[in-house]
Design an enzyme around this catalytic site. Structure first.
Site: not given
Ligand code: ACM
Ligand code: ZN
Length: 735
Positions: A181, A258, A314
């Site tokens: 991440d 991410h 996201e």
């Molecule tokens: C998440 O909480 N973005 C999977």
């Protein structure tokens, strides 16, 4: 002489009665019968097991021979037996006074039988002895998981192993590691050494400091660097260690979002439209796919897991809109939009992963733009993604934020280490049901289980991580393993009290049961009676309470069940012991605006309606969390009019707001009150300005008040000015 003898006999009778009556196995087995008598472990107790299960026998032997009180010599045996008629992971356990027999079809079943013995050992009231029982047991769901985010904070291999030790005792069988991440890449990849050399270490120790100070990376070896990564040998070591404990390790490599850390090391993989930092790969660039496939080839070689997690959550799609390569990809493949572009990327990865004989697993965003054929879905934004995927005959793992996100507070935030926000107490986890009522019966087979997720932005140490995980994962173990009809919160609480000893023996930090009293008021608006109930995480506590606003003492009333209130009252309740100082309280108030119509000139936030238009005048206030159904949220100014339905004399308008800045909840800048007798002409009655600092990070409440000389009014206009993010209000009290 005689008296002493009687006393000792009573103690002994009590002692053995308890030992024989009660066992504390978590998760609750499918079938359990407790018999009279005990099995005794001796230093020379014989362990008999098929070769491949010898490590399991040895594990039980090591635990049960470490007690200093273990008696030297006796004649007892523990026999592990293969029984091909049992199902996968199933076991039977027969404990009699001389023999323990565990039967299973497979390694996992044998281990689970052993773990039940380990639990009986640690929770027994009699040293070196466990109660005689018959257990027949198997899991309700095949997938029982925990995710640990090792990117936002890095944890050493030793911690992962100690976590595995204890997860296995509670029959959790999947450990999902969020390895990559923006906050750091955590796995050695031979082909792309810069991932760990340049993006596994950062400028600040905690995620929060790093986030606030430019989010920079530092080279491996820099004396000021914080972070780390697992070498490929570490990964193999973790996988092998977990396998011995019947735990599968699922690697997660994030894409297409991410991924700031990857793009810091390999900026050519970002869109050409990007200047500066980004978290999204360029999907128009074939090098992105080469990179992902190369990385996953090494990952698949290290992790035998049938699931390979590719994140997918996201992703911000804005850069793709402006990138020539991404737009070309859309055009060349007749894609409709950027959602379909993301779906294109996931489908391409799915083909690659299924070609290697594994399943692609992703967060529920992978549904957007169309689900890849063999993909499995983790439903985190509630359960809808899981429901949608199951309806398309795709396997699903439920991990909804409301009940499975262990980064939320578990007790009164005022006394807890800072968390990301929200509120997820133990009981709420315990009461979770992974099969959604809305999902058709013939599609429920696709729900393979549930998982808790610990994101670690606010979890800088391993002790803190364990604290967030335990005991909530123990509650979840019963959710995913036990028969829902056998679940019982009071019984679970009682069992859990015995398991703290086990956690202590394994040196695992955990959150102690709260001494708070949860006070709930259920108001019948027609009869104007409030039914008051108390609840607590303590097992059968003595709760003292008052209804006149004074602090309860041991001379106050003792709670014996729900009671009624029919007038304004401040109810205060406390479990009075050494650890508890302030009582918990609520105000029940049948004030002048109670149950009157409220008109919203600006609507409340769709995501935080609480109980809709009745919320602000329903007679009582919210608790510590804005998710309790009492706190109404606004992302705008608030502007409501209350109609008292007759002209009345009023002198006070008062409202309580909450501030918790982690999730962006702030006090209003001010509140303002106007009154009117006709609903047309309003008189300004004044303003109350905020006095709470907007940088204070703890949970805070403030009563805003506008007082006035007794004034005739029928309509009350209440305005509050948004400061930032959200404002949350629970009740407008008019007196
Ligand atoms: C998440 O909480 N973005 C999977
Ligand atoms: Zn691009």
């Amino acid at each position: 002489m005689k008296k002493i003898f009687v006393a000792i006999s009573l103690i002994l009778v009590g002692y053995f009665a308890v030992a024989q009556k009660q066992v504390s196995i978590i998760p609750e087995p499918q079938f359990l019968k407790v018999h009279t008598g005990n099995f005794t472990f001796y230093k020379n107790t014989l362990f008999i097991a098929p070769t491949s299960w010898k490590p399991i026998a040895k594990y039980v032997q090591q635990i049960t021979s470490t007690s200093i009180s273990t008696l030297q010599k006796g004649n007892t045996r523990i026999i592990f037996k293969e029984n091909k008629k049992l199902a996968a992971s199933e076991y039977t356990l027969e404990v009699s006074s001389n023999n323990i027999t565990i039967a299973a079809k497979d390694y996992a079943g044998a281990l689970y039988g052993a773990q039940t013995i380990v639990q009986l050992w640690y929770t027994s009231n009699t040293p070196s002895r466990i109660a005689c029982v018959t257990v027949k047991d198997k899991p309700r769901f095949e997938y029982r998981g925990l995710m640990l985010d090792v990117s936002r904070n890095f944890y050493p291999v030793s911690f992962i192993k100690s976590l595995i030790d204890v997860l296995s005792i509670y029959k959790i069988n999947n450990l999902h590691l969020h390895l990559t991440d923006g906050a750091g890449w955590r796995l050695e990849i031979k082909k792309y050494p810069l991932l760990t050399r340049q993006a596994a270490f950062r400028t600040h120790k905690t995620w929060k400091e790093w986030w606030k100070n430019g989010m920079g990376y530092l080279q491996e070896g820099d004396p000021l660097a914080y972070g780390g990564y697992y070498t490929q040998n570490d990964a193999k070591d973790i996988v092998a260690y977990a396998k011995a404990k019947a735990i599968n390790v699922i690697p997660e490599i994030e894409m297409p979002g991410h991924s700031d850390e990857v793009l810091a090391a390999y900026p050519n993989l970002a869109c050409d439209s990007v200047k500066g930092r980004t978290g999204e790969f360029c999907i128009g660039n074939d090098s992105t796919f080469t990179f992902m496939q190369d990385v996953l080839t090494e990952v698949i070689g290290l992790f035998p897991s049938k699931y390979i997690h590719i994140g997918g959550d996201e992703a911000a799609k804005g850069h793709w809109k402006k990138c020539t390569k991404c737009q070309k990809r859309i055009k060349d493949n007749n894609l409709k939009d950027e959602d379909e572009l993301q779906s294109y990327a996931i489908k391409r990865m799915e083909k690659f992963i299924s070609g290697k004989g594994r399943y692609l697993l992703g967060w529920d965003e992978i549904l957007e733009g169309g689900l890849a054929p063999g993909a499995r879905v983790m439903s985190w934004r509630g359960e809808q993604g899981g429901i949608d995927a199951a309806r398309q005959n795709h396997d699903v793992i439920m991990t909804p934020g409301g009940t499975c996100y262990f980064d939320k507070y578990q007790q009164n935030p005022a006394g807890e280490p800072e968390a990301i926000g929200g509120f997820l107490p133990l009981q709420k986890v315990y009461e979770y049901e992974p099969l959604p009522a809305a999902l058709e019966k013939d599609k429920q087979q696709y729900v393979k289980g549930a998982q808790a997720n610990l994101w670690t932005e606010y979890v800088p140490t391993q002790e803190h991580a364990a604290y967030m995980i335990f005991p909530r994962i123990i509650a979840l173990s019963e959710v995913v393993w036990s028969n829902p009809a056998a679940k019982n919160w009071a019984q679970f609480q009682e069992k859990l009290t015995a398991h703290y000893t086990l956690l202590q023996a394994f040196n695992i930090n955990y959150c102690r049961p709260s001494n708070r009293v949860d006070i709930s008021a259920n108001i019948d608006t027609a009869t104007r009676f409030a039914t008051i109930r108390f609840n607590s995480e303590q097992f059968k506590p003595t709760i003292y309470y008052t209804t006149d606003g004074t602090n309860p003492t041991t001379a106050s009333k003792v709670y014996a069940g729900a009671f009624l209130i029919d007038a304004k009252a401040t109810i205060k309740a406390a479990i009075i012991n050494a650890k508890k100082s302030a009582p918990d309280s609520i105000l029940v108030n049948f004030h002048k605006a109670f149950n009157k119509p409220v008109t919203y000139n600006i609507p409340f936030s769709k995501g935080y309606p609480a109980a809709g238009a009745s919320t602000l005048v329903n007679g009582y206030r919210g608790s510590l969390t804005y998710q309790d159904g009492q706190w109404q949220g606004f992302t705008t100014n608030m502007d409501v009019v209350i109609d008292l339905q007759k002209v009345d004399t009023i002198h006070l308008v008062q409202a309580n707001f909450m501030q918790i800045i982690g999730p962006g909840v702030y006090m209003p800048k001010y509140i303002e009150v106007q009154t009117s007798v006709d609903g047309v002409n309003y008189t300004n009655q004044g303003r109350d300005n905020n006095t709470v600092s907007s940088t204070e990070s703890s949970l805070l409440f403030k009563d805003f008040k506008v007082q006035m000389n007794p004034t005739a009014a029928r309509y009350i206009k209440f305005v509050s000015k948004l400061q930032s993010g959200f404002q949350f209000i629970d009740e407008i009290i008019v007196e």
